[in-house]
Design a protein around this motif. Sequence first.
Motif, short mmCIF file in Angstrom:
data_model
loop_
_atom_site.label_atom_id
_atom_site.label_comp_id
_atom_site.label_asym_id
_atom_site.label_seq_id
_atom_site.Cartn_x
_atom_site.Cartn_y
_atom_site.Cartn_z
N ALA A 1 0.84 -1.20 0.00
CA ALA A 1 0.00 0.00 0.00
C ALA A 1 0.87 1.25 0.00
O ALA A 1 2.00 1.26 0.50
CB ALA A 1 -0.92 0.00 1.21
N ALA A 2 0.33 2.32 -0.59
CA ALA A 2 0.97 3.63 -0.60
C ALA A 2 2.40 3.57 -1.12
O ALA A 2 3.31 4.19 -0.59
CB ALA A 2 0.96 4.24 0.81
N SER A 3 2.60 2.81 -2.20
CA SER A 3 3.95 2.64 -2.77
C SER A 3 4.12 3.34 -4.11
O SER A 3 5.22 3.33 -4.67
CB SER A 3 4.26 1.16 -2.93
N LEU A 4 3.06 3.97 -4.64
CA LEU A 4 3.12 4.58 -5.96
C LEU A 4 2.76 6.06 -5.89
O LEU A 4 1.93 6.48 -5.08
CB LEU A 4 2.16 3.88 -6.92
N ASP A 5 3.38 6.83 -6.79
CA ASP A 5 3.07 8.25 -6.91
C ASP A 5 2.06 8.53 -8.03
O ASP A 5 1.25 9.44 -7.91
CB ASP A 5 4.36 9.03 -7.20
N VAL A 6 2.15 7.75 -9.10
CA VAL A 6 1.27 7.96 -10.26
C VAL A 6 0.86 6.60 -10.81
O VAL A 6 1.69 5.69 -10.92
CB VAL A 6 1.98 8.76 -11.38
N VAL A 7 -0.43 6.48 -11.15
CA VAL A 7 -0.93 5.32 -11.90
C VAL A 7 -1.55 5.85 -13.18
O VAL A 7 -2.36 6.77 -13.15
CB VAL A 7 -1.99 4.52 -11.11
N VAL A 8 -1.16 5.27 -14.31
CA VAL A 8 -1.75 5.60 -15.60
C VAL A 8 -2.46 4.36 -16.12
O VAL A 8 -1.88 3.27 -16.17
CB VAL A 8 -0.67 6.04 -16.62
N ALA A 9 -3.73 4.53 -16.48
CA ALA A 9 -4.50 3.45 -17.10
C ALA A 9 -5.13 4.02 -18.37
O ALA A 9 -6.19 4.64 -18.33
CB ALA A 9 -5.57 2.92 -16.15
N ASN A 10 -4.45 3.84 -19.48
CA ASN A 10 -4.87 4.40 -20.75
C ASN A 10 -5.46 3.31 -21.63
O ASN A 10 -4.85 2.26 -21.82
CB ASN A 10 -3.69 5.05 -21.48
N SER A 11 -6.64 3.57 -22.18
CA SER A 11 -7.31 2.62 -23.08
C SER A 11 -7.48 1.25 -22.43
O SER A 11 -7.23 0.23 -23.05
CB SER A 11 -6.52 2.49 -24.40
#
Length: 235
Positions: free
Chosen positions: A106-116
């Motif tokens: 948990a709380a290990s990412l700064d940005v998540v991108v989910a494109n298409s």
Amino acid sequence: MISSWREFWDRDNPIYVNARHKARHYAGLAEEIAALVPHPGAHGPGAHVLDHGCGEALCADRVAGVCGRLLLCDASPRQRDALGQRFAACPTIAILSPDDVAALPAASLDVVVANSLAQYLTGPELDSCLRDWRRLLKPGGRLILADVIPPHLGAAADATALLAFARREGFLVAAAIGLVRTLLSDYRSLRRTLGLARYEEAAMLARLREAGFHAERMPRNLGHNQGRMAFSAWA
């Protein structure tokens, strides 16, 4: 017989009309994603970024250049194998399956991108992803959910957007031929039988809020199809 979108994306398909189309798609997408990554000074040595549903990610090294760590996730074993070979020499890129993503702390990412990605998921699958992404993002972390299809946008609008992109990027003839090939392929029948998930802007914002995000629609979608929508959401 293809029975799911996951099976479709795990094999050769007619989505890209030629090599230039594929190259320009991924190059442009990498530039847009890289521009969304926070400056390293705001997140220590560099942001930890997840590109969920990354596909072939041909230019992911450009994104990795502005990250502390770039995680590429795709449901296709075939794609993951290719990604592993393509970026074997890049120590800041890791290749993950969806199960691997679910196991991240948990709380290990700064940005998540989910494109298409949203259009190929059922409603419950999308909700599960949203909950996972919310858990994985640090406080103040950002989700970019892009290429979301509104209910009124059909195949004709997608074709028009592709032809405009092809004209700008120099593969117009190939695009016209490719559209005919796509019409004769199983992609058209899969759009009819499996469907593509579509969302009103208000409905997607409500879904994001339900998952614990503060969200807004972005002024522009990622990629060439500006008839589709992108959303920015903060943990």
